[in-house]
Design a protein around this motif. Structure first.
Motif, PDB file in Angstrom:
ATOM      1  N   PRO A   1      10.923  -0.135  -5.251  1.00 23.51           N
ATOM      2  CA  PRO A   1      10.975  -0.025  -3.787  1.00 23.51           C
ATOM      3  C   PRO A   1      11.351   1.358  -3.277  1.00 23.51           C
ATOM      4  O   PRO A   1      10.796   1.822  -2.270  1.00 23.51           O
ATOM      5  N   GLN A   2      12.267   2.056  -3.971  1.00 24.14           N
ATOM      6  CA  GLN A   2      12.674   3.379  -3.492  1.00 24.14           C
ATOM      7  C   GLN A   2      11.540   4.391  -3.602  1.00 24.14           C
ATOM      8  O   GLN A   2      11.411   5.290  -2.767  1.00 24.14           O
ATOM      9  N   VAL A   3      10.729   4.246  -4.631  1.00 27.98           N
ATOM     10  CA  VAL A   3       9.605   5.166  -4.822  1.00 27.98           C
ATOM     11  C   VAL A   3       8.562   4.946  -3.730  1.00 27.98           C
ATOM     12  O   VAL A   3       8.063   5.899  -3.116  1.00 27.98           O
ATOM     13  N   LEU A   4       8.233   3.695  -3.470  1.00 27.64           N
ATOM     14  CA  LEU A   4       7.269   3.387  -2.422  1.00 27.64           C
ATOM     15  C   LEU A   4       7.772   3.830  -1.058  1.00 27.64           C
ATOM     16  O   LEU A   4       6.999   4.333  -0.230  1.00 27.64           O
ATOM     17  N   ALA A   5       9.067   3.661  -0.815  1.00 29.28           N
ATOM     18  CA  ALA A   5       9.630   4.062   0.478  1.00 29.28           C
ATOM     19  C   ALA A   5       9.548   5.564   0.674  1.00 29.28           C
ATOM     20  O   ALA A   5       9.246   6.046   1.775  1.00 29.28           O
ATOM     21  N   PHE A   6       9.818   6.328  -0.374  1.00 29.63           N
ATOM     22  CA  PHE A   6       9.726   7.785  -0.267  1.00 29.63           C
ATOM     23  C   PHE A   6       8.307   8.204   0.106  1.00 29.63           C
ATOM     24  O   PHE A   6       8.095   9.035   0.996  1.00 29.63           O
ATOM     25  N   LYS A   7       7.329   7.630  -0.547  1.00 33.15           N
ATOM     26  CA  LYS A   7       5.939   7.986  -0.259  1.00 33.15           C
ATOM     27  C   LYS A   7       5.567   7.600   1.168  1.00 33.15           C
ATOM     28  O   LYS A   7       4.996   8.401   1.912  1.00 33.15           O
ATOM     29  N   ARG A   8       5.877   6.362   1.527  1.00 31.50           N
ATOM     30  CA  ARG A   8       5.527   5.886   2.865  1.00 31.50           C
ATOM     31  C   ARG A   8       6.180   6.732   3.947  1.00 31.50           C
ATOM     32  O   ARG A   8       5.530   7.156   4.906  1.00 31.50           O
ATOM     33  N   ASN A   9       7.469   7.002   3.798  1.00 35.29           N
ATOM     34  CA  ASN A   9       8.189   7.761   4.817  1.00 35.29           C
ATOM     35  C   ASN A   9       7.679   9.197   4.920  1.00 35.29           C
ATOM     36  O   ASN A   9       7.558   9.753   6.024  1.00 35.29           O
ATOM     37  N   THR A  10       7.361   9.805   3.778  1.00 34.98           N
ATOM     38  CA  THR A  10       6.867  11.179   3.775  1.00 34.98           C
ATOM     39  C   THR A  10       5.520  11.280   4.485  1.00 34.98           C
ATOM     40  O   THR A  10       5.300  12.159   5.330  1.00 34.98           O
ATOM     41  N   LEU A  11       4.605  10.375   4.161  1.00 32.92           N
ATOM     42  CA  LEU A  11       3.272  10.435   4.749  1.00 32.92           C
ATOM     43  C   LEU A  11       3.278  10.015   6.213  1.00 32.92           C
ATOM     44  O   LEU A  11       2.558  10.591   7.038  1.00 32.92           O
TER      45      LEU A  11
ATOM     46  N   GLY B   1       3.710   5.294  -8.168  1.00 31.14           N
ATOM     47  CA  GLY B   1       4.368   6.582  -8.015  1.00 31.14           C
ATOM     48  C   GLY B   1       3.927   7.295  -6.751  1.00 31.14           C
ATOM     49  O   GLY B   1       3.926   6.724  -5.666  1.00 31.14           O
ATOM     50  N   LEU B   2       3.529   8.550  -6.874  1.00 26.05           N
ATOM     51  CA  LEU B   2       3.081   9.343  -5.735  1.00 26.05           C
ATOM     52  C   LEU B   2       1.558   9.459  -5.696  1.00 26.05           C
ATOM     53  O   LEU B   2       1.011  10.459  -5.242  1.00 26.05           O
ATOM     54  N   ASP B   3       0.887   8.437  -6.177  1.00 26.94           N
ATOM     55  CA  ASP B   3      -0.570   8.361  -6.076  1.00 26.94           C
ATOM     56  C   ASP B   3      -0.955   8.325  -4.593  1.00 26.94           C
ATOM     57  O   ASP B   3      -0.425   7.528  -3.820  1.00 26.94           O
ATOM     58  N   SER B   4      -1.889   9.180  -4.188  1.00 27.58           N
ATOM     59  CA  SER B   4      -2.289   9.261  -2.778  1.00 27.58           C
ATOM     60  C   SER B   4      -3.724   8.824  -2.555  1.00 27.58           C
ATOM     61  O   SER B   4      -4.312   9.095  -1.511  1.00 27.58           O
ATOM     62  N   ARG B   5      -4.305   8.115  -3.513  1.00 29.18           N
ATOM     63  CA  ARG B   5      -5.732   7.779  -3.403  1.00 29.18           C
ATOM     64  C   ARG B   5      -6.040   6.883  -2.210  1.00 29.18           C
ATOM     65  O   ARG B   5      -7.141   6.929  -1.681  1.00 29.18           O
ATOM     66  N   ALA B   6      -5.091   6.064  -1.786  1.00 30.79           N
ATOM     67  CA  ALA B   6      -5.322   5.235  -0.597  1.00 30.79           C
ATOM     68  C   ALA B   6      -5.575   6.093   0.631  1.00 30.79           C
ATOM     69  O   ALA B   6      -6.239   5.665   1.582  1.00 30.79           O
ATOM     70  N   TYR B   7      -5.074   7.334   0.611  1.00 32.87           N
ATOM     71  CA  TYR B   7      -5.149   8.231   1.759  1.00 32.87           C
ATOM     72  C   TYR B   7      -6.254   9.278   1.656  1.00 32.87           C
ATOM     73  O   TYR B   7      -6.640   9.855   2.672  1.00 32.87           O
ATOM     74  N   ARG B   8      -6.751   9.548   0.457  1.00 35.19           N
ATOM     75  CA  ARG B   8      -7.639  10.704   0.334  1.00 35.19           C
ATOM     76  C   ARG B   8      -9.027  10.410  -0.231  1.00 35.19           C
ATOM     77  O   ARG B   8      -9.911  11.262  -0.142  1.00 35.19           O
ATOM     78  N   LEU B   9      -9.258   9.229  -0.785  1.00 34.37           N
ATOM     79  CA  LEU B   9     -10.604   8.915  -1.266  1.00 34.37           C
ATOM     80  C   LEU B   9     -11.413   8.239  -0.158  1.00 34.37           C
ATOM     81  O   LEU B   9     -10.856   7.572   0.717  1.00 34.37           O
ATOM     82  N   PRO B  10     -12.733   8.386  -0.184  1.00 38.32           N
ATOM     83  CA  PRO B  10     -13.591   7.846   0.887  1.00 38.32           C
ATOM     84  C   PRO B  10     -13.875   6.362   0.700  1.00 38.32           C
ATOM     85  O   PRO B  10     -14.992   5.954   0.381  1.00 38.32           O
ATOM     86  N   TRP B  11     -12.876   5.539   0.920  1.00 40.26           N
ATOM     87  CA  TRP B  11     -13.016   4.103   0.674  1.00 40.26           C
ATOM     88  C   TRP B  11     -13.978   3.464   1.671  1.00 40.26           C
ATOM     89  O   TRP B  11     -13.907   3.716   2.869  1.00 40.26           O
ATOM     90  N   PRO B  12     -14.855   2.585   1.196  1.00 39.94           N
ATOM     91  CA  PRO B  12     -15.720   1.835   2.116  1.00 39.94           C
ATOM     92  C   PRO B  12     -14.886   0.883   2.979  1.00 39.94           C
ATOM     93  O   PRO B  12     -13.786   0.471   2.591  1.00 39.94           O
ATOM     94  N   ASP B  13     -15.425   0.536   4.116  1.00 43.07           N
ATOM     95  CA  ASP B  13     -14.753  -0.447   4.973  1.00 43.07           C
ATOM     96  C   ASP B  13     -14.518  -1.739   4.195  1.00 43.07           C
ATOM     97  O   ASP B  13     -15.371  -2.169   3.404  1.00 43.07           O
TER      98      ASP B  13
ATOM     99  N   ALA C   1       5.787  10.405   8.322  1.00 49.82           N
ATOM    100  CA  ALA C   1       6.393  11.494   9.084  1.00 49.82           C
ATOM    101  C   ALA C   1       5.406  12.627   9.318  1.00 49.82           C
ATOM    102  O   ALA C   1       5.479  13.334  10.336  1.00 49.82           O
ATOM    103  N   ALA C   2       4.468  12.814   8.384  1.00 47.88           N
ATOM    104  CA  ALA C   2       3.465  13.881   8.513  1.00 47.88           C
ATOM    105  C   ALA C   2       2.236  13.416   9.300  1.00 47.88           C
ATOM    106  O   ALA C   2       1.291  14.196   9.483  1.00 47.88           O
ATOM    107  N   GLY C   3       2.240  12.161   9.752  1.00 49.19           N
ATOM    108  CA  GLY C   3       1.155  11.662  10.587  1.00 49.19           C
ATOM    109  C   GLY C   3      -0.068  11.179   9.841  1.00 49.19           C
ATOM    110  O   GLY C   3      -1.142  11.047  10.432  1.00 49.19           O
ATOM    111  N   HIS C   4       0.077  10.880   8.543  1.00 50.21           N
ATOM    112  CA  HIS C   4      -1.076  10.446   7.756  1.00 50.21           C
ATOM    113  C   HIS C   4      -1.160   8.925   7.697  1.00 50.21           C
ATOM    114  O   HIS C   4      -0.149   8.230   7.601  1.00 50.21           O
TER     115      HIS C   4
END
Length: 291
Positions: free
Chosen positions: A128-138, A106-118, A140-143
């Motif tokens: 696919p449509q759900v993933l595309a919405f998330k990818r395109n939104t983030l 869904g719109l889980d953003s943990r890949a972008y906001r948690l401090p993942w180790p290298d 476009a915002a430069g994340h």
């Protein structure tokens, strides 16, 4: 009404619940004592259209998320479970796990906001449509994601393990699995099939975090079905049937686990339960199991 081959984008059917949940996270995260915050939730909601912007700006006072009974409880539910699963992921990373799978992301953003180790590789599975919405939104915002993020566009009722392996997943590596806000949208048989697949793909040391919900009482289903549009629509999307307890299912296969009622967990966070309205929170449990 659900069908065996239904599909959705971010604004329809099961997909729309991701927006509803993101809106709840965004609103709940504004409280000074919020136990968690998702800085990307509001970004998703604003990208979904003007009616969602109106909700965030307080121009939709009749919206279910702003009601003192259901809305207050649902916001509390979402922000508490966010904290629980954030902590699960952080603990898994601290234990050395570098492979993560989020089912029905869904719109889980943990890949972008948690401090993942290298070296952390994270797989997100969804329509696919759900993933595309998330990818395109983030995008476009430069994340950019902090973990190495891989999208696996697949319906979980199909052969998703095959799609996951083809996407690069290593079944010999310990994995942290997240099953959040999903099981109620699966039939009991499909839930057990999902557990079978997760267990089969889990190397020793793997962990699974799960949100599960007991069936709604018949009177609650009847009230929702006859009530506002959002409640009746949600009831039509779930499978409100008795199902296997996830802790017991995994324990029966040699995993160890712990389960906490959402209401108890909210109290453990030092929060006061919102007691007005239907007590749906009491039906929800948060589970962690380890192989």
């Amino acid at each position: 009404m659900r069908t065996d081959d239904d599909s959705w984008d971010i604004k329809t059917s099961v997909g729309s619940t991701a927006l509803f949940v993101a809106a709840a996270r965004a609103l709940a995260g504004r409280a000074p004592d919020a136990p968690a915050r998702d800085e990307f939730a509001e970004l998703f909601v604003r990208a979904a259209g003007p009616e969602w912007v109106d909700l965030l700006e307080g121009r939709a006072p009749e919206h279910p998320l702003l009601t003192p009974d259901f809305g207050a409880q649902f916001q509390q539910h979402q922000i508490a479970r966010t904290r629980y699963f954030d902590d699960f992921m952080t603990a898994a990373a601290a234990a050395g796990i570098r492979q993560v799978v989020i089912l029905a992301a869904g719109l889980d953003s943990r890949a972008y906001r948690l401090p993942w180790p290298d070296g952390t590789v994270l797989y997100e599975l969804d329509q696919p449509q759900v993933l595309a919405f998330k990818r395109n939104t983030l995008t476009a915002a430069g994340h950019k994601p902090i973990a190495e993020r891989h999208e696996v566009a697949v319906d979980l009722r199909e052969d998703w393990p095959k799609a996951l392996r083809e996407g690069g997943f290593d079944p010999d590596a310990a994995t942290a699995w997240l099953i959040e806000g999903l099981l109620i949208y699966l039939t009991p048989a499909a839930q057990d099939q999902l557990f079978d697949a997760v267990a089969a793909l889990s190397a020793p040391g793997s962990r699974v975090a799960i949100e599960q919900m007991d069936p709604l009482p018949a009177e609650a289903v009847a009230a929702m079905s006859e009530g506002d549009d959002s409640g009746s629509e949600w009831v039509s999307m779930i499978y409100n049937e008795p199902r296997t307890d996830s802790t017991e299912w995994f324990a029966g296969r040699g995993w160890t686990g712990q389960r906490v009622r959402l209401t108890d967990y909210i109290r453990d966070l030092g929060q006061t339960l919102h007691s007005a309205g239907p007590q749906q929170q009491s039906l929800i449990s948060l589970v962690t199991v380890t192989r």
